[in-house]
Design an enzyme around this catalytic site. Structure first.
Site, PDB file in Angstrom:
ATOM      1  N   THR A  29      -5.737  13.721   2.611  1.00 27.03           N
ATOM      2  CA  THR A  29      -6.038  15.071   2.112  1.00 27.03           C
ATOM      3  C   THR A  29      -6.014  16.072   3.270  1.00 27.03           C
ATOM      4  OG1 THR A  29      -8.398  14.550   2.244  1.00 27.03           O
ATOM      5  CG2 THR A  29      -7.402  14.469   0.073  1.00 27.03           C
ATOM      6  N   HIS A 124      -0.836  -0.409  -1.245  1.00 25.97           N
ATOM      7  CA  HIS A 124      -0.296   0.209  -2.461  1.00 25.97           C
ATOM      8  C   HIS A 124       1.157   0.633  -2.312  1.00 25.97           C
ATOM      9  CE1 HIS A 124      -4.738   1.194  -3.638  1.00 25.97           C
ATOM     10  NE2 HIS A 124      -4.417  -0.042  -3.910  1.00 25.97           N
ATOM     11  N   CYS A 132      16.300  -1.489  -6.073  1.00 28.63           N
ATOM     12  CA  CYS A 132      16.823  -1.869  -7.384  1.00 28.63           C
ATOM     13  C   CYS A 132      16.158  -3.172  -7.812  1.00 28.63           C
ATOM     14  CB  CYS A 132      18.339  -2.044  -7.314  1.00 28.63           C
ATOM     15  SG  CYS A 132      19.021  -2.778  -8.825  1.00 28.63           S
ATOM     16  N   ASN A 223     -16.786   8.763   5.930  1.00 25.87           N
ATOM     17  CA  ASN A 223     -16.288   9.383   4.706  1.00 25.87           C
ATOM     18  C   ASN A 223     -17.124  10.629   4.409  1.00 25.87           C
ATOM     19  OD1 ASN A 223     -14.331   9.171   2.543  1.00 25.87           O
ATOM     20  ND2 ASN A 223     -16.045   8.766   1.158  1.00 25.87           N
TER      21      ASN A 223
HETATM   22 ZN   LIG Z   1      21.313  -2.812  -8.153  1.00 26.11          ZN
END
Ligand SMILES: [Zn+2]
Length: 268
Positions: A29, A124, A132, A223
Site C-alpha cells: 500500500t 500467492h 498457457c 503492522n
Molecule cells: Zn499454449
C-alpha cells in the site's frame, strides 16, 4: 512505534542466525497498490465470487470477466515502484541479515528492489507473469495486457489457442505447493520471524508465523493495525513498514560501522 522497540527489532536482526521476513499488503500500500480487502478497495467494486478459480477455468464468461477486471487492475501494479520497506528488506539481505522474504504480495516489488529470486518466496504467485494451461508456454503479463488493449476480451495462447492464466493464486485456488512447502521449511528453520505489513487474516499464509513460533523462533510483528497473533509475538510494533524497516536498517548499519567490520552470526 517507539524508539525502544525499533532498537529492539534491530538488535534481534543483529543477533539472529537465520532471520526471515513475511510481508503482506501493508508493504505494497505504501507503493500505492490498494489493499484489495480494505474499505473502498477493489473488492467493493467487483464481486470476488465472480472471480474464482472455478469460474475462470469453468467458462469463457468467467475468463472474460476476470480479464475485464485485470485489465484495469494490472496497470496499477505495473506502475508501482518499490518503497522504503522493499528497499530496507533488500538491504537486510545485502547485509547478510536475511535468509529469505516470504510474501503474500503478487506485485514483484521485492524483486524490483533487488532481492534475488531465490530469496523471495511468493505464496500467492506473481502478477507480472502468465502461462498457457495447455502447452505451458510462458508469457509476460505485459504481453497479455497488450493483447487485451488491442481488443482480445479472452486472451488465448498464440501457439495452441489454450487458456492463458495469470501466475497468481485466484480465489478458491490452492496455493502453489512448492512455494508453500519451501516457505514452511524456511519458517521452521529460522530463529527470527518478522511479520511486516500483514494483518494475518488470510489463511493458509497466516499459519507461517505460527510454524516459526512453534519451532522456537522469536516472533515480531510490524503492522499498522492489531493482528489476531499479536498476543503470540515477542515484539509488536505499530507503524508503517517503510518507516520502521528503514530505521532498523539504519541502526544495523550504524552497528556494523561501530564495530569496524560486520561480525554477524551469519546464516548463509
Ligand atoms: Zn499454449
Amino acid at each position: 512505534m517507539s524508539a525502544g522497540s525499533i532498537g529492539r527489532l534491530a538488535s534481534l536482526f543483529a543477533h539472529a542466525r537465520r532471520p526471515v521476513v513475511f510481508t503482506g499488503a501493508g508493504v505494497s500500500t505504501e507503493s500505492g497498490i490498494p489493499d484489495f480487502r480494505s474499505p473502498g478497495g477493489v473488492w467493493e467494486r467487483y464481486d470476488p465470487a465472480e472471480l474464482t478459480y472455478q469460474n475462470f477455468i469453468g467458462s469463457v464468461a468467467g475468463r472474460r470477466r476476470y480479464w475485464q477486471v485485470g485489465r484495469s487492475v494490472y496497470p496499477v501494479i505495473r506502475g508501482a515502484e518499490p518503497n522504503a520497506a522493499h528497499h530496507a528488506i533488500a538491504e537486510l539481505y545485502r547485509m547478510g541479515r536475511l535468509d529469505c522474504c516470504i510474501t503474500q504480495n503478487i506485485d514483484d516489488l521485492h524483486a524490483r528492489a533487488g532481492l534475488p529470486a531465490d530469496a523471495v518466496i511468493e505464496l500467492h504467485g506473481n502478477a507480472t507473469r502468465a502461462r498457457c494451461l495447455d502447452c505451458a508456454a510462458a508469457y509476460t503479463r505485459d504481453e497479455v495486457h497488450d493483447w487485451l488493449e488491442r481488443g482480445a476480451d479472452v486472451p488465448q495462447c498464440p501457439r495452441c489457442s489454450g487458456i492463458i492464466k495469470p501466475h497468481t493464486v485466484l480465489f478458491g485456488e490452492a496455493m502453489p505447493r512448492a512455494a508453500t512447502e519451501e516457505a514452511e521449511r524456511r519458517a521452521r528453520a529460522c530463529d527470527l520471524f518478522v511479520v511486516i505489513g500483514s494483518s494475518l487474516v488470510v489463511y493458509p499464509a497466516a499459519y507461517m508465523p505460527l510454524h516459526a513460533r512453534d519451532a522456537g523462533a522469536t516472533l515480531a510483528i510490524v503492522n499498522l493495525e492489531p493482528t489476531p497473533h499479536d498476543h503470540r509475538a515477542d515484539l509488536v510494533i505499530r507503524g508503517r513498514a517503510g518507516d520502521v524497516m528503514g530505521e532498523v536498517v539504519a541502526r544495523l548499519g550504524a552497528l556494523a560501522a561501530g564495530k569496524g567490520q560486520v561480525t554477524w552470526s551469519t546464516t548463509r
